[in-house]
Design a protein around this motif. Structure first.
Motif, PDB file in Angstrom:
ATOM      1  N   MET A   1       0.712  -1.551   0.122  1.00 47.47           N
ATOM      2  CA  MET A   1      -0.231   0.284  -0.169  1.00 47.47           C
ATOM      3  C   MET A   1       1.353   1.217   0.081  1.00 47.47           C
ATOM      4  N   THR A   2       1.087   2.135  -1.074  1.00 47.01           N
ATOM      5  CA  THR A   2       1.509   3.449  -0.416  1.00 47.01           C
ATOM      6  C   THR A   2       0.391   4.640  -0.292  1.00 47.01           C
ATOM      7  N   THR A  29      -3.535  -1.755 -10.269  1.00 44.80           N
ATOM      8  CA  THR A  29      -2.916  -0.224  -9.661  1.00 44.80           C
ATOM      9  C   THR A  29      -1.761  -0.303 -10.200  1.00 44.80           C
ATOM     10  N   ALA A  30      -0.623  -1.412 -10.047  1.00 47.29           N
ATOM     11  CA  ALA A  30       1.041  -1.493 -10.748  1.00 47.29           C
ATOM     12  C   ALA A  30       1.018  -1.502 -12.614  1.00 47.29           C
ATOM     13  N   GLN A  31       0.226  -1.433 -13.200  1.00 49.35           N
ATOM     14  CA  GLN A  31       0.197  -2.119 -14.484  1.00 49.35           C
ATOM     15  C   GLN A  31      -0.473   0.049 -15.126  1.00 49.35           C
ATOM     16  N   LEU A  32      -1.911   0.309 -14.025  1.00 47.53           N
ATOM     17  CA  LEU A  32      -1.540   1.572 -14.482  1.00 47.53           C
ATOM     18  C   LEU A  32      -1.166   2.260 -14.484  1.00 47.53           C
ATOM     19  N   ARG A  33      -0.275   2.628 -13.259  1.00 42.79           N
ATOM     20  CA  ARG A  33       0.822   3.728 -12.696  1.00 42.79           C
ATOM     21  C   ARG A  33       0.131   4.291 -11.567  1.00 42.79           C
ATOM     22  N   VAL A  34      -1.134   3.524 -10.787  1.00 44.26           N
ATOM     23  CA  VAL A  34      -2.252   4.319  -9.985  1.00 44.26           C
ATOM     24  C   VAL A  34      -2.375   4.268  -8.297  1.00 44.26           C
ATOM     25  N   ILE A  36      -3.476   3.229  -4.744  1.00 44.83           N
ATOM     26  CA  ILE A  36      -3.973   2.033  -4.329  1.00 44.83           C
ATOM     27  C   ILE A  36      -5.154   3.046  -3.704  1.00 44.83           C
ATOM     28  N   GLN A  37      -4.713   4.079  -3.201  1.00 50.48           N
ATOM     29  CA  GLN A  37      -5.554   4.005  -2.209  1.00 50.48           C
ATOM     30  C   GLN A  37      -6.881   5.032  -3.333  1.00 50.48           C
ATOM     31  N   ASP A  38      -6.184   5.399  -4.935  1.00 52.17           N
ATOM     32  CA  ASP A  38      -6.925   6.619  -5.823  1.00 52.17           C
ATOM     33  C   ASP A  38      -7.959   5.835  -6.326  1.00 52.17           C
ATOM     34  N   ALA A  39      -7.454   4.372  -6.612  1.00 53.75           N
ATOM     35  CA  ALA A  39      -8.490   3.434  -6.691  1.00 53.75           C
ATOM     36  C   ALA A  39      -9.537   2.681  -5.944  1.00 53.75           C
TER      37      ALA A  39
END
Length: 417
Positions: A1-2, A29-34, A36-39
């Motif tokens: 978790m970031t 989220t890693a694939q899309l460079r997003v 986790i909290q935003d997702a």
């Protein structure tokens, strides 16, 4: 978790998610460079905007899951869950699944022209074969799984103390990233066949068809029939090998009578190029006609961007590598001038590095770092895992996928991608 960069407008929330759904969220989220909290924030917002709750998610075995959400969102989500008659855990699982559905995994970007990487050095024993195989394995890894990668840094700006820790010291920060998912062909262009044997395959029999026969204009069948897969789930069907044949010892003699001999490797490989994104050639420790053909094959084509294809030079942090490097670059520069070619240097790989060997190793490394063109793109440590993988005839990324050498080679693959 970031963790968020600022928590002033966010609050930490704790709930539960089933492990499979949490892992899928982590990968996507890693694939899309997003983050986790935003997702999760977006998923909850979309879920709350629905007219009714979607179909249930199997939350059996759910485990603790925490994240940071905008202040007030969690309380609003509690109320929405209560109104819809679902638990917080079920509502969160539905929100995450909804975000995954709205944000599909990106497709792998395929190059318009197959990339051609020739891995070379006139000196034997520097580990060209290991670097060729490891780079190919990193390029072909499963894009739907996460793999540890050393955080990319500008090597040229670092000192030799910063760039590669000695074995036994704390490694630099790692990041879990999706595999690159490229379709990769390995060419064992060395008659000794080390690449073929290291990957557990058998060299092609003398008297049959081979790459040498195709280059000499004496093909006995389609070249594709000679190619074999490198089997493992992490590569899918994306990693293939064209095995060596000992008839390559006679390649220079046979090329001496071939028309436009510098283009012989390109003519042989052109029928299968469209099947691959990247072709890596494990070159022999030679400065002969076969090496001319490999260098020509790695030249920049008219429709290519600079640095897409070219020469990746493997060296060690010791003096004899420097002498061999000078001979190789002289050959490359001569071909550039004689045939008016654009041949790009993809970089230097300092292999089998161990700073504990003292001044020779550290000063030689610094000398390589001081060369700006080509620049050092990777430093791969001298560890036992590679030798053990060779002994058991397994790809390094199968034998020790989380080892420091695999981590460094993933960084290398991204550095030259």
């Amino acid at each position: 978790m970031t963790s968020p960069s600022s928590q002033s407008d966010r609050e930490k929330v704790v709930s539960k998610l089933p492990p499979w759904l949490r892992q899928e969220l982590k990968i996507r989220t890693a694939q899309l460079r997003v983050d986790i909290q935003d997702a999760v924030h977006q998923g909850i917002a979309h879920w709350s905007a629905l007219a009714s709750a979607p179909s249930p998610v199997d939350t059996s075995g759910a485990e603790s899951f925490s994240t940071w959400l905008p202040a007030g969102q969690w309380e609003s989500f509690r109320a929405d869950s209560k109104d819809r008659g679902v638990s917080l855990i079920q509502g969160l699982a539905q929100s995450v699944r909804l975000w995954l559905e709205l944000n599909p995994a990106p497709s792998v970007v395929r190059p318009s022209v197959v990339r051609r990487i020739i891995v070379c050095n006139q000196k034997g024993g520097v580990g060209k074969t290991a670097i060729t195989a490891g780079t190919a394995e990193a390029l072909a890894e499963d894009p739907a799984s996460l793999h540890p990668v050393r955080v990319a840094r500008q090597l040229a700006r670092l000192s030799t103390d910063d760039v590669q820790p000695d074995p036994g010291t704390t490694p630099p920060d790692l990041e879990d990233l999706p595999g690159l998912g490229m379709r990769v062909l390995l060419i064992d262009f060395d008659p000794q066949g080390h690449l073929t044997k290291q990957l557990g395959q058998q060299p092609l029999p003398i008297g049959g068809d081979s790459l040498t026969c195709h280059m000499a204009g004496e093909a006995k069948g389609p070249l594709a029939d000679l190619i074999v897969p490198v089997p493992d789930d992490r590569f899918g069907d994306r990693l293939h090998l064209l095995p060596a044949c000992t008839d390559a010892f006679l390649l220079d003699v046979r090329l001496s009578t071939v028309r436009a001999r510098e283009a012989a490797l390109e003519r042989a490989l052109s029928p299968i190029e469209s099947d691959y994104d990247v072709i890596l050639v494990d070159c022999p420790p030679s400065l002969g006609l076969s090496m001319d053909a490999a260098i020509y094959y790695g030249r920049r084509r008219d429709t290519e961007q600079p640095g897409a294809s070219g020469a990746l030079i493997v060296v060690q942090a010791e003096d004899s590598s420097a002498d061999a490097y000078d001979l190789l670059t002289s050959q490359i520069n001569d071909l550039r001038d004689d045939l008016s070619l654009d041949i790009d240097y993809l970089g230097l790989v300092v292999n089998l590095y161990d700073g504990r060997r003292g001044y020779i190793a550290t000063s030689s490394l610094q000398a390589w770092m001081d060369i700006k063109d080509p620049r050092v793109v990777a430093i791969v440590p001298d560890l036992k895992e590679q030798r053990e993988a060779v002994r058991v005839k397994q790809p390094l990324f199968v034998y020790a996928p989380k080892g420091d050498q695999a981590v460094a080679l993933r960084a290398l693959a991204r550095e030259i991608s």
